[in-house]
Design an enzyme around this catalytic site. Structure first.
Site, PDB file in Angstrom:
ATOM      1  N   ARG A 223      -6.411  58.050  14.959  1.00 48.68           N
ATOM      2  CA  ARG A 223      -6.108  56.762  14.837  1.00 48.68           C
ATOM      3  C   ARG A 223      -5.191  56.176  15.844  1.00 48.68           C
ATOM      4  O   ARG A 223      -4.134  56.995  16.407  1.00 48.68           O
ATOM      5  CB  ARG A 223      -5.362  56.301  13.559  1.00 48.68           C
ATOM      6  CG  ARG A 223      -6.090  56.364  12.161  1.00 48.68           C
ATOM      7  CD  ARG A 223      -7.043  55.170  12.218  1.00 48.68           C
ATOM      8  NE  ARG A 223      -7.987  55.159  10.964  1.00 48.68           N
ATOM      9  CZ  ARG A 223      -9.126  55.687  11.010  1.00 48.68           C
ATOM     10  NH1 ARG A 223      -9.745  56.373  11.938  1.00 48.68           N
ATOM     11  NH2 ARG A 223      -9.853  55.305   9.829  1.00 48.68           N
ATOM     12  N   HIS A 275     -14.749  55.449  19.460  1.00 52.92           N
ATOM     13  CA  HIS A 275     -14.716  55.648  18.169  1.00 52.92           C
ATOM     14  C   HIS A 275     -15.836  56.382  17.574  1.00 52.92           C
ATOM     15  O   HIS A 275     -16.457  56.004  16.436  1.00 52.92           O
ATOM     16  CB  HIS A 275     -14.118  54.564  17.187  1.00 52.92           C
ATOM     17  CG  HIS A 275     -13.541  55.120  15.967  1.00 52.92           C
ATOM     18  ND1 HIS A 275     -12.408  54.283  15.421  1.00 52.92           N
ATOM     19  CD2 HIS A 275     -13.780  55.802  15.013  1.00 52.92           C
ATOM     20  CE1 HIS A 275     -12.175  54.910  14.471  1.00 52.92           C
ATOM     21  NE2 HIS A 275     -12.883  55.670  14.092  1.00 52.92           N
TER      22      HIS A 275
HETATM   23  C1  OXD Z   1     -13.222  57.101   9.305  1.00 51.55           C
HETATM   24  C2  OXD Z   1     -13.534  56.678  10.739  1.00 51.55           C
HETATM   25  O1  OXD Z   1     -11.897  57.021   8.879  1.00 51.55           O
HETATM   26  O2  OXD Z   1     -14.767  56.766  11.312  1.00 51.55           O
HETATM   27  O3  OXD Z   1     -14.043  57.570   8.410  1.00 51.55           O
HETATM   28  O4  OXD Z   1     -12.595  56.272  11.330  1.00 51.55           O
END
Ligand code: OXD
Length: 311
Positions: A223, A275
């Site tokens: 994150r 991501h």
């Molecule tokens: C998840 C993401 O939390 O893709 O699955 O970030």
């Protein structure tokens, strides 16, 4: 059982879920408002606030991802409704591959060779043995534990960290604040796989970066909130020479998509990916979703998210 699905490609998920749950009525957020209001369960990824407020008698939510930060931070989330999240569901292996790529990128000097190529510079670097390249993994949940095991299986010494004590075969486990400092001081590559919670926000700040050995590298498929971006840029230096931090492979950012104005885009020691480290493989995820919805409906015990802890 009435299940409302909301995610990109909701129709694909709806069809596949309906096949696995013939006893259920499965529909997407494109259904009329009256039908949406009747949903007993939501199977959702980053739902709009209004959608969360619609069902009149919601019994449970399945988060179609591993991280629940977006859901828990959604002001429309009804209080007291149990939440189940995907656990690994095939994501860990994909994230593990991403991390292994990143470790090799630095351990085998691909970052240096990329820069040398720009100057037509033919210069070989001595290989640092894997045994002398300790890797730290922050976060030992379903995904972190699997990734740590994959990296250890490649021959790297792996140090794992979690808030509370854990024991994992082949991994040197650390915990708590003192354990975090001990890990940071030892590792040449630091991998972030913690959830986004108030306790993990900016866990990688100037102090943490200063503890890493000179020339360490960072991989963040977790994150964006875990890293203090100003401190990261400072540790990376201006790019012309290797800073305290040799480089970073980043897949997660506080704001996504990463804004055009971010200095990270053009930093020569940073690799940006959108991501993509751990997309959810549909098959395993659907099995978990169907299993969770059946257990919800049967009143069977389920491993639910602790909103206080944030995961
Ligand atoms: C998840 C993401 O939390 O893709 O699955 O970030």
């Amino acid at each position: 059982m009435k299940v409302l699905v909301h995610i990109d490609d909701a129709e694909g998920w709806r069809e596949a879920l309906a096949e696995r749950l013939p006893e259920a009525e499965v529909f997407t957020s494109a259904a009329p408002a009256e039908r949406r209001r009747q949903a007993d369960y939501l199977a959702v990824w980053k739902p709009p606030e209004a959608l969360l407020r619609e069902p009149v008698a919601l019994k449970g939510i399945v988060n179609l991802g591993a991280g629940v930060d977006a859901l828990l931070n959604n002001p429309g989330l009804p209080k007291g409704v149990p939440i189940v999240k995907l656990r690994d569901a095939g994501m860990a292996e994909l994230i593990g591959d991403y991390v292994r790529y990143g470790i090799l990128h630095f351990q085998r000097d691909f970052d240096r060779y990329r820069r040398q190529q720009q100057d037509r510079e033919w210069r070989e670097h001595a290989v640092v043995d894997k045994a002398d390249w300790p890797v730290g993994v922050l976060g030992l949940g379903a995904i972190g534990a699997k990734v740590a095991a994959m990296v250890a299986a490649d021959g790297f010494p792996v140090h794992g960290w979690s808030r509370s004590p854990k024991s994992l075969d082949g991994i040197t486990c650390h915990h708590g604040d003192a354990g975090l400092d001990a890990l940071l001081e030892r590792v040449r590559t630091l991998v972030l796989l913690l959830p986004d919670t108030p306790a993990t926000r900016h866990i990688v700040d100037a102090g943490a970066l200063a503890r890493l050995p000179e020339g360490a590298s960072l991989i963040n498929p977790g994150r964006g909130s875990l890293v203090d971006e100003a401190a990261l840029l400072e540790a990376l230096g201006d790019g012309a020479v290797e800073g305290r931090l040799r480089g970073a492979l980043l897949d997660a950012f506080p704001e996504e998509p990463l804004p055009d104005t971010s200095p990270l885009w053009t930093h020569s020691r940073v690799i940006i990916t959108p991501h993509m480290a751990g997309p959810t493989p549909l098959g395993e995820a659907l099995d978990q979703v169907a299993e969770a919805l059946r257990a919800f409906a049967a009143g069977e015990p389920l491993e639910t998210v602790d909103p206080g802890a944030g995961y």
